[in-house]
Scaffold this active site. Structure first.
Site, PDB file in Angstrom:
ATOM      1  N   ASP A  58      -2.435 -15.681  -5.123  1.00 47.02           N
ATOM      2  CA  ASP A  58      -2.523 -14.678  -4.049  1.00 47.02           C
ATOM      3  C   ASP A  58      -3.998 -14.360  -3.778  1.00 47.02           C
ATOM      4  O   ASP A  58      -4.749 -14.066  -4.715  1.00 47.02           O
ATOM      5  CB  ASP A  58      -1.759 -13.418  -4.525  1.00 47.02           C
ATOM      6  CG  ASP A  58      -1.564 -12.396  -3.431  1.00 47.02           C
ATOM      7  OD1 ASP A  58      -1.544 -12.780  -2.247  1.00 47.02           O
ATOM      8  OD2 ASP A  58      -1.409 -11.207  -3.768  1.00 47.02           O
TER       9      ASP A  58
ATOM     10  N   ASP B 268      -8.026 -17.395   0.659  1.00 51.22           N
ATOM     11  CA  ASP B 268      -8.348 -16.288   1.563  1.00 51.22           C
ATOM     12  C   ASP B 268      -9.813 -16.391   1.993  1.00 51.22           C
ATOM     13  O   ASP B 268     -10.713 -15.884   1.326  1.00 51.22           O
ATOM     14  CB  ASP B 268      -8.079 -14.947   0.866  1.00 51.22           C
ATOM     15  CG  ASP B 268      -8.371 -13.762   1.778  1.00 51.22           C
ATOM     16  OD1 ASP B 268      -8.846 -13.980   2.905  1.00 51.22           O
ATOM     17  OD2 ASP B 268      -8.113 -12.618   1.352  1.00 51.22           O
TER      18      ASP B 268
ATOM     19  N   GLU C 194      -5.724 -17.364   5.531  1.00 52.99           N
ATOM     20  CA  GLU C 194      -5.717 -16.016   6.128  1.00 52.99           C
ATOM     21  C   GLU C 194      -6.768 -15.880   7.222  1.00 52.99           C
ATOM     22  O   GLU C 194      -7.898 -16.344   7.077  1.00 52.99           O
ATOM     23  CB  GLU C 194      -5.964 -14.955   5.042  1.00 52.99           C
ATOM     24  CG  GLU C 194      -5.999 -13.522   5.605  1.00 52.99           C
ATOM     25  CD  GLU C 194      -6.015 -12.431   4.540  1.00 52.99           C
ATOM     26  OE1 GLU C 194      -5.335 -12.588   3.509  1.00 52.99           O
ATOM     27  OE2 GLU C 194      -6.713 -11.418   4.758  1.00 52.99           O
TER      28      GLU C 194
ATOM     29  N   HIS D 146       1.471  -9.550   4.634  1.00 52.89           N
ATOM     30  CA  HIS D 146       1.006  -8.932   3.386  1.00 52.89           C
ATOM     31  C   HIS D 146       1.268  -7.434   3.455  1.00 52.89           C
ATOM     32  O   HIS D 146       1.575  -6.896   4.506  1.00 52.89           O
ATOM     33  CB  HIS D 146      -0.502  -9.194   3.211  1.00 52.89           C
ATOM     34  CG  HIS D 146      -0.805 -10.573   2.722  1.00 52.89           C
ATOM     35  ND1 HIS D 146      -1.338 -10.813   1.483  1.00 52.89           N
ATOM     36  CD2 HIS D 146      -0.615 -11.785   3.283  1.00 52.89           C
ATOM     37  CE1 HIS D 146      -1.472 -12.115   1.307  1.00 52.89           C
ATOM     38  NE2 HIS D 146      -1.051 -12.734   2.391  1.00 52.89           N
ATOM     39  N   GLY D 147       1.078  -6.770   2.319  1.00 53.06           N
ATOM     40  CA  GLY D 147       1.217  -5.312   2.314  1.00 53.06           C
ATOM     41  C   GLY D 147       2.629  -4.851   2.583  1.00 53.06           C
ATOM     42  O   GLY D 147       2.851  -3.853   3.290  1.00 53.06           O
ATOM     43  N   GLY D 148       3.622  -5.562   1.996  1.00 57.16           N
ATOM     44  CA  GLY D 148       5.032  -5.247   2.263  1.00 57.16           C
ATOM     45  C   GLY D 148       5.478  -3.870   1.785  1.00 57.16           C
ATOM     46  O   GLY D 148       6.477  -3.343   2.261  1.00 57.16           O
TER      47      GLY D 148
ATOM     48  N   ASN E  33       4.972 -10.244   1.372  1.00 56.96           N
ATOM     49  CA  ASN E  33       4.421  -9.979   0.031  1.00 56.96           C
ATOM     50  C   ASN E  33       4.653  -8.529  -0.390  1.00 56.96           C
ATOM     51  O   ASN E  33       4.341  -7.597   0.361  1.00 56.96           O
ATOM     52  CB  ASN E  33       2.908 -10.195   0.034  1.00 56.96           C
ATOM     53  CG  ASN E  33       2.523 -11.644   0.264  1.00 56.96           C
ATOM     54  OD1 ASN E  33       3.366 -12.486   0.494  1.00 56.96           O
ATOM     55  ND2 ASN E  33       1.242 -11.920   0.191  1.00 56.96           N
TER      56      ASN E  33
ATOM     57  N   THR F 239       2.753  -3.466  -4.769  1.00 59.30           N
ATOM     58  CA  THR F 239       2.644  -2.058  -5.168  1.00 59.30           C
ATOM     59  C   THR F 239       4.014  -1.407  -5.410  1.00 59.30           C
ATOM     60  O   THR F 239       4.161  -0.622  -6.342  1.00 59.30           O
ATOM     61  CB  THR F 239       1.861  -1.264  -4.092  1.00 59.30           C
ATOM     62  OG1 THR F 239       0.617  -1.939  -3.875  1.00 59.30           O
ATOM     63  CG2 THR F 239       1.592   0.160  -4.521  1.00 59.30           C
TER      64      THR F 239
HETATM   65  P1  13P Z   1       1.501  -4.377  -1.409  1.00 58.28           P
HETATM   66  O1  13P Z   1       0.851  -4.133  -2.724  1.00 58.28           O
HETATM   67  O2  13P Z   1       1.102  -3.399  -0.381  1.00 58.28           O
HETATM   68  O3  13P Z   1       2.975  -4.533  -1.523  1.00 58.28           O
HETATM   69  O4  13P Z   1       0.926  -5.778  -0.886  1.00 58.28           O
HETATM   70  C1  13P Z   1       1.140  -6.943  -1.622  1.00 58.28           C
HETATM   71  C2  13P Z   1       0.400  -8.091  -1.052  1.00 58.28           C
HETATM   72  O5  13P Z   1       0.237  -8.223   0.123  1.00 58.28           O
HETATM   73  C3  13P Z   1      -0.112  -9.090  -2.000  1.00 58.28           C
HETATM   74  O6  13P Z   1      -0.902 -10.035  -1.355  1.00 58.28           O
END
Ligand code: 13P
Length: 287
Positions: A84, A105, A135, A207-209, A229, A232
């Site tokens: 990642d 990336d 990316e 990203h940032g799911g 993805n 968190t």
């Molecule tokens: P989150 O931590 O916001 O779920 O994002 C995960 C991510 O995009 C890893 O590349």
């Protein structure tokens, strides 16, 4: 056996669902995600950041652990082991160590340098049968100490990178790693639509799911997102369940301090989170 993410993502894009990438941090995390994928009969991508890679004693250790678990847990659904937000050097190290997929990336480089480095890694991955994610447009928030601003990618630059033959493309559409701030403007579907129009069949990556409302997730999938993805949210679930166990004094009862017991509620919480996401992303029974 680990597989490239190409086939699972091609199917996901065509079938209008998304495969989850869940980041791993240790043995419990990995076991929880693999067992849930098997239970849901869903393909899955295990994400490893460079920081988590160091924490877990390097990429070779991770490859050994994941391959061993696939074998000993009897996992038959497709599993890709994916770097990642890799650096150029990190990507090469993972290819060497036996990962089945990498992300390079290069979003913080000027576009020409991003293109040049991505192109080189595409050639190596093609030769070895690995999938590769590139990316364009930095994803906001903090990832291993690197803070991005949540840009919206330039659709023409996305097309340039997609044309290099990458397997999947992460494009910034206002998404952020970690928790979303109260005043978050939401995803830019206009940008996503423009990117998908120019990149056609290319599976797009969100990203940032964590914390994206369900209706936005569904709309993103309808506009070409085939990989989402999540990191968190699993960490928050694990921390909350562990805190509840300790606050209830369970670690002081009997053998409650045994790590196999102490970490069990957190591990169960990860399983529940992963299952919920697989259901939302539509990947259940798509293995
Ligand atoms: P989150 O931590 O916001 O779920 O994002 C995960 C991510 O995009 C890893 O590349």
């Amino acid at each position: 056996m680990l597989v490239s993410a190409k086939e699972m993502l091609t199917k996901a894009k065509a079938g209008k669902y998304a495969v989850g990438q869940f980041n791993i941090n240790n043995l419990e995390w990995t076991k929880a995600i693999l067992l849930t994928a098997q239970e849901c009969n869903s393909p899955v991508i295990l994400g490893v950041s460079e920081g988590a890679g160091k924490y877990m004693c390097g990429y070779k250790t991770i490859v050994g652990m994941v391959n061993g678990m696939i074998d000993s847990l009897g996992i038959t659904v497709p599993v890709a082991l994916h770097l990642d937000h890799g650096s150029y050097e990190g990507a090469k190290a993972c290819i060497e160590a036996g990962f089945s997929s990498i992300m390079f990336d290069g979003s913080h480089f000027p576009i020409d340098e991003n293109i040049e480095k991505t192109k080189e890694l595409v050639a190596i991955c093609n030769e070895k049968g690995l999938s590769i994610e590139a990316e364009v447009g930095a994803i906001g928030g903090e990832e291993d100490g690197v803070v991005g601003q949540g840009e919206c990618a330039d659709p023409n630059e996305c097309k340039q990178i997609a044309d290099l033959g990458v397997t999947m493309l992460a494009a910034g559409i206002g998404n952020i790693h970690g928790k979303y701030p109260e005043n978050w403007a939401g995803l830019s579907f206009e940008t996503l639509d423009a990117i998908q129009q120019l990149t056609g069949d290319m599976p797009l990556v969100l990203h940032g799911g964590t914390g994206i409302p369900e209706d936005m997730i569904k709309k993103a999938i309808s506009l070409g997102v085939a990989k989402i993805n999540v990191n968190t949210e699993c960490q928050l679930a694990f921390a909350a369940a562990t805190r509840k166990y300790v606050e209830a004094g369970k670690d002081l009862e009997g053998k409650g301090f045994d790590p196999r017991k102490l970490l069990a509620p957190g591990t169960e919480a990860i399983k529940a989170t992963v299952k919920e996401k697989m259901e939302l992303f539509g990947s259940v029974n798509k293995a």
